[in-house]
Design a protein around this motif. Structure first.
Motif, PDB file in Angstrom:
ATOM      1  N   PRO A  88     -35.067  47.262 -91.286  1.00 35.11           N
ATOM      2  CA  PRO A  88     -35.132  48.146 -90.116  1.00 35.11           C
ATOM      3  C   PRO A  88     -33.890  48.869 -89.505  1.00 35.11           C
ATOM      4  N   GLU A  89     -34.034  49.777 -88.768  1.00 37.46           N
ATOM      5  CA  GLU A  89     -32.975  50.635 -88.269  1.00 37.46           C
ATOM      6  C   GLU A  89     -32.206  49.787 -87.272  1.00 37.46           C
ATOM      7  N   HIS A 117     -30.533  46.882 -88.154  1.00 37.56           N
ATOM      8  CA  HIS A 117     -30.695  45.560 -88.241  1.00 37.56           C
ATOM      9  C   HIS A 117     -29.337  44.973 -88.341  1.00 37.56           C
ATOM     10  N   ASP A 164     -38.034  45.237 -92.788  1.00 37.97           N
ATOM     11  CA  ASP A 164     -39.089  45.622 -91.919  1.00 37.97           C
ATOM     12  C   ASP A 164     -40.289  45.334 -92.702  1.00 37.97           C
ATOM     13  N   VAL A 170     -31.853  42.053 -85.271  1.00 32.63           N
ATOM     14  CA  VAL A 170     -31.917  43.559 -84.969  1.00 32.63           C
ATOM     15  C   VAL A 170     -31.050  43.493 -83.740  1.00 32.63           C
ATOM     16  N   ILE A 205     -40.669  48.292 -84.253  1.00 32.04           N
ATOM     17  CA  ILE A 205     -39.860  48.401 -85.049  1.00 32.04           C
ATOM     18  C   ILE A 205     -39.706  47.700 -86.425  1.00 32.04           C
ATOM     19  N   GLY A 206     -40.717  46.779 -86.684  1.00 36.34           N
ATOM     20  CA  GLY A 206     -40.700  46.443 -87.990  1.00 36.34           C
ATOM     21  C   GLY A 206     -40.300  45.103 -88.302  1.00 36.34           C
ATOM     22  N   VAL A 207     -40.103  44.437 -86.960  1.00 35.63           N
ATOM     23  CA  VAL A 207     -39.784  43.024 -87.050  1.00 35.63           C
ATOM     24  C   VAL A 207     -41.050  42.071 -86.927  1.00 35.63           C
TER      25      VAL A 207
END
Length: 413
Positions: A225-226, A228, A257, A357, A371-373
Motif C-alpha cells: 500500500p501507499e 506502508h 495491499d 500504514v 487503501i488495501g489493508v
C-alpha cells in the motif's frame, strides 16, 4: 543441579516483565498461562510487583480440560463466549493494563477432533474478542508473548519419548534464542532491536511499490500500500511506553495491499493451528484472493480457516527474516508459530496490523480497506522462507533491488 535454575527463571521473568511488556509503575498486568508454567509464572508475578505493577492477575489454562471440552461439549456451547470472559479482558485493556501471554502449545492437542467444530469455536471466540483485539493490533497497550517448555511440546520437537531430557533441551534452546543465556539479556535485546530498527528504517525510506518472491517454494508478487510502514523489534504503546510484542523476534514486517497478491506459495515449516497441524500445503493467489489450496496434512482444517470470513482468504502481513536467524540455525521445527515464524520469512492470512500504514491506527476498518489493508477475525502466519529464497523490492519506476538474496539480507548495512 535442578534445571532450569531459579536464577535462570528469574532472568527470563525479568526479561518478559521489563523488556517484553515493560510494565509501568502502578500498571495492572494480566498473565495468560498454562498450568504447566506455574513455576515460571511465580517468578513473573514477583518481578512484576518489583517493577511497580498493581493488580497482577493470572488466567490459567489446562490443555487436558480444553481437549475434554472439544470432545464432549455440544457445538452450541463451544460457539458461546460468555459476556464475563469478554468483559474481563476488555475492561483490563480499557483501563490501560498490560498483557503477557505465555505459550506452551501441545501441537497434537486437537488431533482427531472434527475440524468443523474447531473452526466454529475459534470463529465464535475471534468474533467475540474483536473489540479487545483492537487494543492489541493497534498497540494501544503493551503486550508480549513468550514461551516455556511442556513435556508434550518438547517430546514433539525432539521426537523422543524421554520427556525429562526433552524439556531440559527445550529450555536450553529457549534461553539461547531469547538471549537469557547472555550476561545482560536486556542489554542484548536493546542491541538486537537496534539492528532491526536499522533494517526497518531502510525499507521505510525505500517505499517499494511491490515485492517479488522467488524460490523452490514461492513464486509470488505482493503489492504494497501507499505509505506502508515496516515494523520490527520493539513497539511503542499509546502511553509512550516501549515494549517487545514477540520474544523471540527476528522479523521486519508490513501490510500488503490485499488486492495485489498473485502467484503460488508452499510452506517450508508446519503450521500449528490451535492444536491442529497443517503441513505440505500450497496456496494459489489471484488478485489477492486464495483461489486454490492443497495440503498433505490438515487440508480440511485449513479450508475451514480460510472460510472464517471474507478477509480470511487474503494476506494481512509480509515478514522478512534471514535464514541465518538463531532459530533457523537450531535446525529444529518448534511446531510453535512464535518460534517457527522467526526462523523463516513468512506471510499471514487474515487481518493486517493497522499500524503498518501511516496513521492506520486512526482509521476505520472501511478506510483501511479502501487503501488495501485487510481486515479479518483471523491472523495466521505461515512460513515460506528457505536458503534459496530471494525477495526483490520493486520501485514505482520499475527498478528491482534484492532485499533478501539466497535467504540472507542483501540491503546495505
Amino acid at each position: 543441579m535442578t534445571f532450569p535454575t531459579t536464577e535462570q527463571l528469574s532472568k527470563y521473568a525479568k526479561l518478559a516483565v521489563r523488556m517484553g511488556v515493560n510494565i509501568q509503575e502502578g500498571q495492572a498486568l494480566l498473565i495468560n498461562a498454562p498450568i504447566e508454567a506455574r513455576d515460571y509464572v511465580h517468578h513473573v508475578v514477583e518481578e512484576a510487583y518489583a517493577a511497580g505493577a498493581e493488580n497482577v492477575q493470572v488466567s490459567w489454562s489446562d490443555e487436558v480440560l480444553t481437549r475434554k471440552k472439544y470432545d464432549h461439549e455440544p457445538l452450541s456451547v463451544l460457539e458461546n463466549v460468555p459476556d464475563w470472559q469478554i468483559d474481563r479482558v476488555l475492561s483490563h485493556a480499557q483501563d490501560g493494563g498490560a498483557v503477557l501471554n505465555i505459550l506452551a502449545p501441545n501441537p497434537d492437542l486437537l488431533e482427531g477432533v472434527d475440524a468443523e467444530r474447531v473452526a466454529k469455536a475459534n470463529k465464535a471466540r475471534s468474533e467475540a474478542m474483536q473489540d479487545y483485539k483492537k487494543y492489541i493490533i493497534n498497540d494501544k497497550i503493551q503486550w508480549s508473548i513468550v514461551s516455556v517448555p511442556t513435556e508434550k511440546w518438547a517430546k514433539k520437537v525432539f521426537n523422543t519419548d524421554n520427556g525429562d531430557q526433552a524439556v531440559q533441551d527445550l529450555w536450553e534452546q529457549i534461553f539461547s534464542i531469547v538471549r537469557v543465556d547472555q550476561p545482560d539479556p536486556i542489554e542484548a535485546w536493546k542491541n538486537h532491536n537496534e539492528t532491526l530498527f536499522e533494517i526497518r528504517d531502510y525499507l521505510n525510506n525505500k517505499q517499494y511499490d511491490h515485492l517479488e518472491y522467488h524460490s523452490e517454494y514461492v513464486d509470488l508478487t505482493v503489492k504494497l500500500p501507499e505509505n506502508h510502514v515496516w515494523a520490527g523489534g520493539g513497539a511503542v504503546a499509546e502511553t509512550g511506553a516501549s515494549f517487545n510484542p514477540n520474544m523471540p523476534t527476528e522479523e521486519v514486517f508490513t501490510a500488503p495491499d490485499y488486492r495485489g497478491v498473485n502467484g503460488t506459495v508452499k510452506n517450508t515449516k508446519p503450521l500449528n493451528y490451535n492444536g491442529n497441524l497443517i503441513d505440505d500445503f500450497e496456496l494459489t493467489f489471484k488478485d489477492g484472493q486464495v483461489v486454490d489450496v492443497k495440503a498433505g496434512k490438515g487440508e480440511e482444517t485449513f479450508k475451514h480457516l480460510l472460510e472464517s470470513d471474507e478477509g480470511a482468504k487474503y494476506l494481512g502481513e509480509v515478514a522478512l527474516v534471514p535464514h541465518s536467524s538463531p532459530i533457523s540455525q537450531s535446525d529444529l521445527v518448534f511446531f510453535n508459530t512464535l518460534y517457527d515464524e522467526n526462523a523463516s520469512c513468512h506471510l499471514a492470512i487474515g487481518s493486517a496490523y493497522p499500524t503498518n500504514v501511516q496513521d492506520g491506527e486512526k482509521m476505520s476498518d472501511a478506510e483501511l480497506k479502501d487503501i488495501g489493508v485487510n481486515s479479518s477475525i483471523i491472523h495466521e502466519d505461515f512460513m515460506v522462507g528457505s536458503a534459496d529464497l530471494t525477495v526483490y523490492g520493486v520501485t514505482s519506476t520499475g527498478d528491482k533491488e534484492p532485499i533478501i538474496e539466497k535467504g540472507e539480507w542483501a540491503i546495505p548495512r
